[in-house]
Design an enzyme around this catalytic site. Structure first.
Site, PDB file in Angstrom:
ATOM      1  N   LYS A 155      -1.040 -12.319  18.078  1.00 21.69           N
ATOM      2  CA  LYS A 155      -1.025 -13.335  19.129  1.00 21.69           C
ATOM      3  C   LYS A 155      -2.271 -13.087  19.975  1.00 21.69           C
ATOM      4  O   LYS A 155      -2.616 -11.934  20.231  1.00 21.69           O
ATOM      5  CB  LYS A 155       0.232 -13.149  20.005  1.00 21.69           C
ATOM      6  CG  LYS A 155       0.704 -14.395  20.704  1.00 21.69           C
ATOM      7  CD  LYS A 155       1.541 -15.246  19.759  1.00 21.69           C
ATOM      8  CE  LYS A 155       2.018 -16.514  20.421  1.00 21.69           C
ATOM      9  NZ  LYS A 155       2.565 -17.465  19.446  1.00 21.69           N
TER      10      LYS A 155
ATOM     11  N   ILE B  77       0.835  -1.208   0.000  1.00 23.28           N
ATOM     12  CA  ILE B  77       0.000   0.000   0.000  1.00 23.28           C
ATOM     13  C   ILE B  77       0.866   1.254   0.000  1.00 23.28           C
ATOM     14  O   ILE B  77       0.565   2.227  -0.688  1.00 23.28           O
ATOM     15  CB  ILE B  77      -0.960  -0.042   1.215  1.00 23.28           C
ATOM     16  CG1 ILE B  77      -1.994  -1.167   1.009  1.00 23.28           C
ATOM     17  CG2 ILE B  77      -1.677   1.296   1.390  1.00 23.28           C
ATOM     18  CD1 ILE B  77      -2.930  -1.400   2.189  1.00 23.28           C
TER      19      ILE B  77
ATOM     20  N   ASN C 111       2.140   5.590   6.743  1.00 21.52           N
ATOM     21  CA  ASN C 111       1.639   4.291   6.298  1.00 21.52           C
ATOM     22  C   ASN C 111       2.354   3.133   6.989  1.00 21.52           C
ATOM     23  O   ASN C 111       1.806   2.045   7.105  1.00 21.52           O
ATOM     24  CB  ASN C 111       1.809   4.186   4.775  1.00 21.52           C
ATOM     25  CG  ASN C 111       1.674   2.762   4.292  1.00 21.52           C
ATOM     26  OD1 ASN C 111       0.579   2.223   4.234  1.00 21.52           O
ATOM     27  ND2 ASN C 111       2.799   2.125   3.986  1.00 21.52           N
TER      28      ASN C 111
ATOM     29  N   TYR D 276      -2.390  -4.709  17.585  1.00 21.92           N
ATOM     30  CA  TYR D 276      -2.585  -4.004  16.324  1.00 21.92           C
ATOM     31  C   TYR D 276      -3.843  -3.134  16.380  1.00 21.92           C
ATOM     32  O   TYR D 276      -3.827  -1.958  16.005  1.00 21.92           O
ATOM     33  CB  TYR D 276      -2.692  -5.036  15.203  1.00 21.92           C
ATOM     34  CG  TYR D 276      -2.789  -4.474  13.807  1.00 21.92           C
ATOM     35  CD1 TYR D 276      -1.676  -3.894  13.200  1.00 21.92           C
ATOM     36  CD2 TYR D 276      -3.979  -4.530  13.085  1.00 21.92           C
ATOM     37  CE1 TYR D 276      -1.753  -3.389  11.911  1.00 21.92           C
ATOM     38  CE2 TYR D 276      -4.066  -4.024  11.798  1.00 21.92           C
ATOM     39  CZ  TYR D 276      -2.948  -3.461  11.213  1.00 21.92           C
ATOM     40  OH  TYR D 276      -3.034  -2.967   9.937  1.00 21.92           O
TER      41      TYR D 276
ATOM     42  N   ALA E  42      -3.940 -13.530  25.649  1.00 19.66           N
ATOM     43  CA  ALA E  42      -3.497 -14.406  26.737  1.00 19.66           C
ATOM     44  C   ALA E  42      -2.063 -14.889  26.528  1.00 19.66           C
ATOM     45  O   ALA E  42      -1.362 -15.213  27.482  1.00 19.66           O
ATOM     46  CB  ALA E  42      -4.437 -15.604  26.857  1.00 19.66           C
ATOM     47  N   ASN E  43      -1.625 -14.931  25.273  1.00 22.23           N
ATOM     48  CA  ASN E  43      -0.274 -15.410  24.970  1.00 22.23           C
ATOM     49  C   ASN E  43       0.666 -14.271  24.561  1.00 22.23           C
ATOM     50  O   ASN E  43       1.769 -14.512  24.091  1.00 22.23           O
ATOM     51  CB  ASN E  43      -0.318 -16.425  23.820  1.00 22.23           C
ATOM     52  CG  ASN E  43      -1.219 -17.596  24.141  1.00 22.23           C
ATOM     53  OD1 ASN E  43      -1.296 -18.012  25.290  1.00 22.23           O
ATOM     54  ND2 ASN E  43      -1.922 -18.092  23.140  1.00 22.23           N
TER      55      ASN E  43
ATOM     56  N   GLY F 295       3.575   0.328   9.198  1.00 25.77           N
ATOM     57  CA  GLY F 295       2.919  -0.385  10.292  1.00 25.77           C
ATOM     58  C   GLY F 295       3.344  -1.838  10.276  1.00 25.77           C
ATOM     59  O   GLY F 295       3.777  -2.361   9.254  1.00 25.77           O
TER      60      GLY F 295
ATOM     61  N   THR G 279      -3.065  -7.712  -1.128  1.00 24.25           N
ATOM     62  CA  THR G 279      -1.630  -7.427  -1.003  1.00 24.25           C
ATOM     63  C   THR G 279      -0.892  -8.746  -0.834  1.00 24.25           C
ATOM     64  O   THR G 279      -1.508  -9.813  -0.748  1.00 24.25           O
ATOM     65  CB  THR G 279      -1.333  -6.558   0.236  1.00 24.25           C
ATOM     66  OG1 THR G 279      -1.717  -7.294   1.400  1.00 24.25           O
ATOM     67  CG2 THR G 279      -2.082  -5.243   0.195  1.00 24.25           C
TER      68      THR G 279
END
Lengths: 446, 446
Positions: free
Chosen positions: B294, B218, B287, B352, B297-298, B289, B387
């Site tokens: 995960k 992107i 842009n 994220y 909990a982990n 990132g 992508t």
């Protein structure tokens, strides 16, 4: 060179008495691909591929797309015959304008620095406004030649007109002629490898194993520290998945280096001291330097990192054992200093190419030796000493590797940036080369 | 990455089969091409009042064929439904039903654009009900449209005159092929900060833009689109991505800046490069990132921290340095890439989603600061985009993800880039602090 009695007598400075001093030529920046140990990441890359990539990275960094550069000079030491126009072909494959002229230079390991000197001189003379100097080498994709016997047979065959002539020519072929010939680092006139030559010099100057290992360790640590602080962010563009010089060992230590067995000088009377750790490995890579007049740099909103002040080449008679193979820079430096009215201590940074740790240490020892400087260099006394904290501050060839013709561009771009970051000061470059040659140069911070 | 199903159902045989079987029939979208007509046919403006009159005048000025009454036999390129003066839900029926008859006559790739006012707490309940009604109406229309047609709305803020250039700028974008993958969305327009470009095909002429994470995907598409629209582009990515970054830089005739955006001085270095090499900085596109998925909990500290550092903390720091420098051009533009994960959440993406939701909060809270200099800051939230990353999804999952939107297909990196380029333009001066989804009206987070 014309006066053997006084080998350090300077030649007349360029633009000497009565003529206006030529204009300045400046280093704008550089780009190289990470250097890779031979047989590694670039095992399947050609000189042309690598040089093109280094050029494209330079174009990208400085926005030179479709621009006609005054001239591009580069070269390779190990070169295929098909690469007769290597630099021009790389330019044609790059993002530069196709009407950018280019030519090849070859002066063994001094190739890269000599391309800079040639381009700088053209800029100073006003013949061109901008230039790219560079160099590339691969020992992975080295040319392999047919034997001299087979070559003669093939040439005679091509000249033969009748079947009888052809059969006669072919009959001269012997089984041993079928073995291919790979290039070596051996000197044609002595048959000794470069390492064996250096071993003689290293022994002559009584350079210890420990001193060599210390220099090697400093090279690795300085290079790693330079990467760590982002020094190479605008000097290197990754290639083929490699982002850092593959020879670098950030965790290098005296203990690890001490474990390596000597590889050169094992037949000498003195104990052998040169190992794979304090000698450069065969390496693949390419480098480029963007040069220009001050007007060019300013007119294109480009940075000015350093002036290329002056340069000097020298050669020594190693064939008859009068001097060590890689000692020519020792002779070039005093002539360069004298012409520019400088002492060895007048520099803030020294970039002495680490062909072998012993090469650097022998040169320094020679410059510090009063007797040598008087008898060999024609000086009144020792040339001077080098503050080791100013030597190869961002690492050199022992850590980065040494793709012969690419080393000069690496050093010029790195030193120019180092000087620019420091804000002021002067740097001395010294590069030894096969054939008993060497080139030294002075850069000044901008 | 090619959507083979999309191509299949647009073939003669596939079209019939899909229709009979009731399978989704995604259409080839009408994407922007320089020089192509703004809309694929006459524009019908439905509604009475200031919004309708202003829209009709605006599109007439653009040389389009404008109709104020539905012709039962006519084919339309776009329908503009002006509902800006509704004060009671009863007021919707007349114009909505008139537009309804025209929707069947909308050409493939046609556009439906509503113009209305946002429902605010201080409105009387009937007015608020009518205004909020438009929200459900438009989003449903977008679901119903076929043949690559899209439905989007313009919300007029209290100080936005229907005849302002801010509204015209938003309308132009929504009618054009630039908004091909924007569907079921509202653009809120405030004030009159927009300027109509001299050339709609070069709206970024004379601007200097920086795009982070530009080496591929992107980011590379954004760089190419900004360049196509006339901007000089600085492409930024981490040093290890330098090889593809250089390719992008050379393709867009820009300059490459290898830089880790999490460096403390990243904003300063970006500014120095843009000012030094290009003389100004108008547009900053965040842009870059990363994902480190995960289940919470982990989750370990490095996964959490690295994502938050790269995706949001670095942007906050860079914006602070850019805005604090006082060296940005007049009316600067900042555009950040958010994600539908930041709106709807996503299993395994707590880090994220937190970072991307953070971007939405950041742009909302920064709009006021930028408004002082006529600047804007917005976020773009891509939905399912084709992508290299989505190409690695399992085939079945990918096929389902593609069909989960009203347009029944994934978007292209270029679709995201078009919206970024619009928000970076002077014509988007009335839009700030917002999140624009480029998702084909994806069901996720709708």
């Amino acid at each position: 060179m014309a006066n053997p009695e006084h080998p350090t007598e300077p030649s007349t400075p360029a633009g000497g008495a009565g003529t206006a001093a030529p204009r300045k030529a400046v280093v704008i920046g550089g780009n190289r691909i990470p250097f890779a140990r031979t047989g590694g990441a670039y095992a399947h890359s050609s000189n042309q591929d690598m040089l093109t990539s280094a050029l494209d990275g330079l174009v990208a960094r400085f926005g030179l797309q479709h621009e006609r550069i005054g001239e591009v000079a580069a070269g390779a030491v190990l070169k295929h015959s098909r690469d007769f126009n290597l630099t021009r072909e790389a330019v044609l494959g790059s993002a530069l304008a196709g009407d950018t002229p280019a030519y090849d230079i070859q002066q063994a390991c001094a190739t890269g620095l000599e391309t800079v000197v040639s381009m700088v001189n053209k800029i100073k003379l006003g013949q061109i406004e901008s230039a790219i100097a560079g160099g590339v080498d691969t020992a992975s994709d080295a040319p392999i030649a047919v034997s001299e016997g087979l070559r003669q047979v093939l040439l005679n065959l091509s000249r033969a007109k009748t079947m009888k002539d052809k059969l006669t020519a072919a009959a001269k072929l012997r089984p041993k002629d079928l073995a291919p010939e790979a290039p070596t680092t051996g000197e044609p006139r002595t048959g000794l490898s470069m390492g064996e030559h250096q071993a003689l010099t290293t022994a002559h100057w009584n350079i210890t194993r420990e001193a060599q290992d210390e220099l090697a360790m400093a090279s690795h640590r300085n290079l790693a520290a330079a990467y760590e602080r982002g020094f190479f962010d605008d000097l290197i563009t990754p290639y083929r998945g490699l982002a850092k010089d593959s020879n670098m060992r950030a965790d290098s230590s005296m203990e690890k280096l001490a474990k390596l067995s000597p590889v050169f000088g094992r037949s000498l009377d003195q104990p052998a001291t040169m190992t794979a750790g304090n000698s450069t490995p065969l390496t693949d890579g390419a480098s480029t330097v963007l040069l220009g007049s001050e007007d060019y740099a300013r007119g294109h909103d480009l940075p000015i990192l350093a002036d290329v002040v002056d340069a000097e080449a020298a050669a020594v008679d190693f064939v008859h054992g009068k001097e060590g193979l890689l000692m020519a820079p020792v002779y070039a430096a005093p002539r360069l200093l004298a012409r520019n009215g400088l002492k060895l201590e007048d520099f803030d940074f020294y970039e002495i190419h680490e062909a072998f740790a012993g090469t650097v240490l022998s040169a320094i020892a020679a410059w510090e030796d009063e007797e040598f400087c008087r008898t060999r260099l024609g000086l009144d006394g020792a040339l001077g000493t080098i503050d080791r904290s100013k030597l190869n501050v961002n690492g050199s060839s022992l850590a980065a590797g040494h793709p012969f013709a690419a080393t000069g561009g690496r050093i010029v771009a790195s030193l120019a940036k180092t000087l620019h970051e420091a804000g002021s000061g002067r740097g001395l470059i010294s590069i030894c080369a096969a054939g008993g040659q060497g080139v030294v140069a002075i850069l000044e911070a901008r | 990455m090619a959507d083979k199903y999309l191509n299949l159902v647009n073939s003669a045989l596939g079209k019939t089969a899909a229709k009979k079987l009731g399978l989704p029939r995604p259409a080839h979208l009408r994407r922007y091409q320089p020089g192509a007509p703004l809309v694929p046919g006459p524009v019908l403006v439905v509604g009475a009042g200031a919004g309708a009159d202003a829209a009709a005048t605006t599109v007439l000025d653009w040389g389009l064929d404008v109709r104020r009454h539905a012709d039962p036999r006519g084919k339309y390129g776009a329908v503009i439904l002006a509902l800006d003066e509704v004060a009671h839900p009863d007021d919707l029926s007349g114009p909505v039903l008139e537009a309804a008859a025209a929707l069947k006559r909308l050409r493939p790739g046609g556009r439906m654009v509503t113009i209305s006012r946002p429902a605010e707490a201080e409105n009387d309940p009937a007015t608020a009900a009518a205004r909020q009604g438009v929200d459900g109406l438009l989003r449903s229309i977008a679901h119903e449209l076929r043949g690559g047609a899209t439905g989007n709305g313009i919300l007029l803020g209290p100080d936005a005159a229907p005849s302002s250039s801010s509204v015209a700028g938003a309308l132009h974008f929504l009618l054009s092929g630039r908004s091909a993958y924007v569907d079921g969305q509202f653009l809120r327009v405030d004030g009159d900060g927009a300027t109509i470009p001299a050339d709609w095909d070069k709206p970024l002429s004379g601007k200097v833009a920086v795009v982070t994470g530009a080496a591929q995907g992107i980011g590379a598409a954004i760089a190419r689109t900004l360049r196509r629209d006339g901007a000089d582009v600085v492409v930024v990515d981490i040093p290890p991505a330098g090889e593809s970054l250089a390719e992008v830089a050379n393709a867009v005739q820009g300059t490459a800046l290898q830089l880790d955006i999490t460096a403390d001085d990243a904003g300063r270095r970006i500014l120095d490069h843009a000012l030094g090499r290009h003389g100004r900085l108008d547009i900053m596109v965040h842009n870059a990132g990363i994902t480190r998925d995960k289940l919470l909990a982990n989750m370990d500290e490095s996964r959490w921290t690295s994502v938050l550092q790269v995706n949001i903390a670095a942007q906050l720091r860079i914006n602070e340095q850019l805005l604090g420098s006082g060296q940005l051009s007049e009316a600067p533009r900042i555009v950040s890439l958010a994600s539908t994960s930041g709106i709807a959440g996503n299993r395994g993406q707590t880090n994220y989603a937190a970072s991307k939701a953070g971007i939405i909060g950041m742009v909302r809270a920064s709009a006021g600061q930028l408004a002082d200099s006529g600047g804007t800051i917005n976020a773009v939230a891509p939905g399912f985009i084709e992508t290299a990353m989505t190409a690695r999804m399992p085939m079945a999952t990918r096929q389902v993800a593609r069909r989960l939107s009203s347009l029944q297909q994934g978007g292209r990196p270029g679709d995201v880039a078009e919206t970024v380029a619009f928000l970076a333009s002077d014509a988007a001066g009335g839009i700030s602090g917002q999140v624009v989804r480029v998702c084909g009206q994806n069901m996720v987070g709708a």
